[in-house]
Motif scaffolding. Structure first.
Motif, PDB file in Angstrom:
ATOM      1  N   ALA A 178       1.029  -1.086   0.130  1.00 63.32           N
ATOM      2  CA  ALA A 178       0.217   0.085   0.153  1.00 63.32           C
ATOM      3  C   ALA A 178       0.656   0.602  -0.006  1.00 63.32           C
ATOM      4  N   CYS A 195       1.025   3.551  -2.780  1.00 61.33           N
ATOM      5  CA  CYS A 195       0.947   5.861  -2.263  1.00 61.33           C
ATOM      6  C   CYS A 195       2.166   6.768  -2.847  1.00 61.33           C
ATOM      7  N   ASP A 243       0.471   2.028  -9.481  1.00 62.99           N
ATOM      8  CA  ASP A 243       0.694   0.782  -8.643  1.00 62.99           C
ATOM      9  C   ASP A 243       1.856   0.043  -8.986  1.00 62.99           C
ATOM     10  N   VAL A 256      -3.207  -4.078  -4.890  1.00 66.57           N
ATOM     11  CA  VAL A 256      -2.991  -3.316  -2.928  1.00 66.57           C
ATOM     12  C   VAL A 256      -2.278  -1.977  -3.348  1.00 66.57           C
ATOM     13  N   GLY A 257      -2.136  -2.158  -4.131  1.00 69.34           N
ATOM     14  CA  GLY A 257      -1.169  -0.735  -4.042  1.00 69.34           C
ATOM     15  C   GLY A 257      -1.968   0.443  -4.579  1.00 69.34           C
ATOM     16  N   ALA A 276      -5.839   0.832  -2.288  1.00 66.85           N
ATOM     17  CA  ALA A 276      -5.512   0.963  -0.143  1.00 66.85           C
ATOM     18  C   ALA A 276      -5.256   2.101  -0.392  1.00 66.85           C
ATOM     19  N   ALA A 284      -3.355   4.385   4.785  1.00 69.04           N
ATOM     20  CA  ALA A 284      -2.749   3.328   3.696  1.00 69.04           C
ATOM     21  C   ALA A 284      -2.411   2.438   3.727  1.00 69.04           C
ATOM     22  N   THR A 311      -5.376   0.088   5.905  1.00 68.79           N
ATOM     23  CA  THR A 311      -5.760  -0.005   4.692  1.00 68.79           C
ATOM     24  C   THR A 311      -5.210  -0.956   4.096  1.00 68.79           C
ATOM     25  N   GLY A 312      -4.378  -1.522   3.868  1.00 71.25           N
ATOM     26  CA  GLY A 312      -3.530  -2.418   2.842  1.00 71.25           C
ATOM     27  C   GLY A 312      -3.430  -3.480   3.463  1.00 71.25           C
TER      28      GLY A 312
END
Length: 346
Positions: free
Chosen positions: A83, A87, A99, A274-275, A278, A297, A300-301
């Motif tokens: 994540a 970000c 991502d 995921v990246g 999240a 982030a 969340t990930g």
């Protein structure tokens, strides 16, 4: 008067953001507890509690401490690392679709892992700690190639070109990995295919120790660079006007993003999206200031990956399904939604 109103509004936004971060942390803890109870062999909450405090029998100790806890800890670390990698990429490229999986960085790391598996068994202790280093080499080489091809002289880095170059490189690297699998033995081929599907194969504490130092060093660095990410998100012209060394900051953050993705891919396999997901979900909750977006982030990930892994271990027992497949089922439609929304705004 207006200044006071602005300060109060800023304080309310900050309080709301940190409240959401606290909620996310509690959700991660809750799913962590549920995950300890889930699996082919069921352990009741009471049995888990007794085992954690030394009251379990030999079988319960084996299941919890040697199989489940290492895997659960790895999912938390993987989710946070992937994540944060996404970000950072979204911040420095100003591209909502950036991502590490989509850009091909995960594929570059995976290629080195496949090459290593082809010539050396992954069961030895040395290989466990060497895999993240090799994955980092592959990820850095891929990122450098993407950066070189996406950057135009006099124009700087083009976010759109970066995504297109990354997708093309990812396709080429995936084709190379398919060719490499031809020379693998049946056992090696089975491992590679399971790894490519995003199966978290590292289910012992050695893999936790292999991944933890990378995150322990890189996450504080990213947090220290939160202000730099805020400035880079404004664009090169404005960032330079504010006194930021844009190229130097971008390269440092890109290296951190690549290192996070490479280390996570080496341990967790080819888990995508995921990246992408999240940071977007975290941004909806806490806003775009990286001082709060980065921890949100990461949490969340972690929540996404640990929840996906819990689901993957609970269906089609006893073998289950790779965690990466569960994440892809969620991530692919979300990616199409973001792509459609980006086109509608263009």
């Amino acid at each position: 008067m207006e200044r006071n109103l602005l300060r109060q509004s800023s304080r309310r936004r900050a309080a709301r953001a940190w409240t959401w971060i606290g909620v996310l942390a509690l959700l991660v803890i809750a799913v962590f507890i549920v995950s300890m109870n889930s699996g082919y062999t069921r352990l009741s909450p009471g049995e888990v509690f007794r085992t954690l405090f030394g009251g379990g029998n030999a079988n319960q100790n084996l299941i919890l401490f040697q199989f489940r806890l290492p895997r659960i800890v790895i999912t938390v670390l993987l989710g946070a690392g992937l994540a944060l990698s996404g970000c950072i990429l979204q911040g420095i490229t100003r591209n909502a679709l950036a991502d590490p999986g989509i850009l091909g960085i995960n594929s570059g790391a995976g290629l080195m892992v496949v090459l290593y598996v082809a010539f050396y068994p992954v069961t030895k202790l040395g290989s466990v700690f060497l895999l993240p280093c090799l994955a980092l080499v592959g990820a850095l080489a891929t990122a450098a190639l993407i950066y070189a091809l996406a950057r135009k002289r006099g124009e700087g880095l083009s976010p759109t070109r970066m995504v297109l170059v990354g997708i093309a490189l990812a396709s080429g690297i995936s084709a190379a990995m398919i060719v490499l699998t031809i020379r693998l033995s049946p056992d090696q081929y089975q491992f590679v295919q399971t790894w490519l599907a995003g199966s978290i194969y590292g289910t012992n504490w050695k893999f936790v120790l292999a991944l933890l130092p990378w995150l322990a060093v890189l996450i504080p660095y990213v947090l220290l660079k939160a202000k730099a990410l805020n400035v880079l998100s404004l664009g090169d012209a404005l960032a330079t006007g504010l006194g930021a060394r844009t190229e130097r900051e971008r390269l440092g953050l890109l290296a951190a993003s690549v290192a996070l993705a490479g280390a996570c891919v080496a341990v967790g396999g080819g888990i995508s999206f995921v990246g992408l997901i999240a940071p977007h979900l975290a941004r909806q909750l806490v806003g775009s200031r990286h001082q709060v977006l980065i921890p949100a982030a990461a949490l969340t990930g972690s929540l996404l990956v640990i929840a996906a892994d819990t689901v993957s271990r609970s269906i089609l027992q006893p073998s289950g399904v790779p965690t990466g497949i569960v994440v892809t089922v969620i991530g692919a439609p979300y990616f199409l939604y973001l792509l459609a929304r980006t086109k509608s705004k263009a």
